[in-house]
Write a protein that holds these residues in place. Structure first.
Motif, PDB file in Angstrom:
ATOM      1  N   ASP A 152     -58.162  33.605  67.200  1.00 16.49           N
ATOM      2  CA  ASP A 152     -58.101  34.181  68.611  1.00 16.49           C
ATOM      3  C   ASP A 152     -56.828  34.322  69.501  1.00 16.49           C
ATOM      4  O   ASP A 152     -56.650  35.634  69.598  1.00 16.49           O
ATOM      5  N   GLU A 207     -52.652  29.422  76.930  1.00 13.62           N
ATOM      6  CA  GLU A 207     -53.617  29.276  77.113  1.00 13.62           C
ATOM      7  C   GLU A 207     -54.738  29.591  79.163  1.00 13.62           C
ATOM      8  O   GLU A 207     -52.896  29.114  79.539  1.00 13.62           O
ATOM      9  N   GLU A 236     -58.924  29.774  77.859  1.00 11.82           N
ATOM     10  CA  GLU A 236     -58.774  31.022  76.498  1.00 11.82           C
ATOM     11  C   GLU A 236     -57.376  31.738  76.598  1.00 11.82           C
ATOM     12  O   GLU A 236     -56.411  31.508  77.494  1.00 11.82           O
ATOM     13  N   ILE A 237     -57.399  31.400  74.979  1.00  7.41           N
ATOM     14  CA  ILE A 237     -55.768  31.882  74.234  1.00  7.41           C
ATOM     15  C   ILE A 237     -55.291  33.549  74.331  1.00  7.41           C
ATOM     16  O   ILE A 237     -56.635  34.039  74.675  1.00  7.41           O
ATOM     17  N   TYR A 286     -53.003  22.719  67.277  1.00  9.25           N
ATOM     18  CA  TYR A 286     -54.458  22.273  67.655  1.00  9.25           C
ATOM     19  C   TYR A 286     -55.283  21.852  66.699  1.00  9.25           C
ATOM     20  O   TYR A 286     -54.966  21.848  65.185  1.00  9.25           O
TER      21      TYR A 286
END
Length: 215
Positions: free
Chosen positions: A17, A57, A61-62, A10
């Protein structure tokens, strides 16, 4: 669609998260230290090793995590100051004593073996194939020939999922103080690419037990 990515890849900080999912997945065990989720996140947020953590994800959203550690890189680097700062001196010291040997110890496996641990899915995303997607990604994309994991007998959902993925049970170990801990056995499972395992049998007698963080 479920997208899988290594934490280290990332281009922005996702530790919060990942900590959210970790605490959500293991809250029952972690609440021994404190029931405050904010403190739990603060305690573990900086301990994850991004090179071996994979995240799932859904719609950006994780919602899932899985670590595949090895004999050179642990899943988490347990740090006493972080735990003491989050939990206080007494409980932080107890947490360090509990987790130090479990995570900081070197895994007794060869270079061709990955150890799967810290598998967790956020509560709202469970039952949607997130953990299965993480497993399949790791099993297909990573270079290991063999994969090992541990699960307790009461976690029947995870045990069935691992069986469905092709993992075989190679040992069961009775747990001491089982009434207090809430489970009777630790079950050790393995999977090898090509379906044939040539792992030495005596290797299985030397294991790292993840006291609180069993799958």
């Amino acid at each position: 669609m479920i997208q899988i990515k290594r934490m280290a890849d990332y281009d922005h900080d996702i530790r919060d998260d990942v900590a959210d999912v970790f605490v959500d997945g293991y809250y029952r065990n972690l609440s021994f230290f404190t029931k405050d989720r904010t403190k739990l996140k603060a305690a573990f947020c900086n301990l994850f090793c991004p090179d071996v953590f994979y995240v799932a994800e859904v719609d950006g959203e994780i919602v899932g995590i899985l670590a595949c550690s090895n004999n050179r890189q642990p899943a988490m680097a347990i740090d006493k100051p972080s735990l003491k700062e989050a939990f206080g001196f007494l409980m932080g010291s107890m947490a360090y004593l509990t987790l130090d040997k479990e995570f900081n110890a070197v895994l007794p496996y060869e270079d061709d073996t990955g150890y799967i641990e810290c598998v967790a899915t956020s509560e709202r995303a469970r039952g949607k194939g997130v953990s299965t997607a993480l497993f399949k990604h790791v099993m297909q994309e990573l270079p290991y020939r063999h994969y090992i994991l541990e699960v307790v007998d009461t976690n029947v959902v995870a045990l069935q999922m691992y069986k469905n993925l092709g993992f075989d049970i190679y040992e069961r170990k009775q747990e001491k103080l089982s009434r207090i801990k809430g489970f009777k056995e630790r079950i050790y499972m393995k999977w090898s690419k090509g379906g044939v395992s040539d792992l030495p049998v005596d290797l299985f007698s030397c294991k790292r037990l993840h006291g609180l963080f069993y799958s």
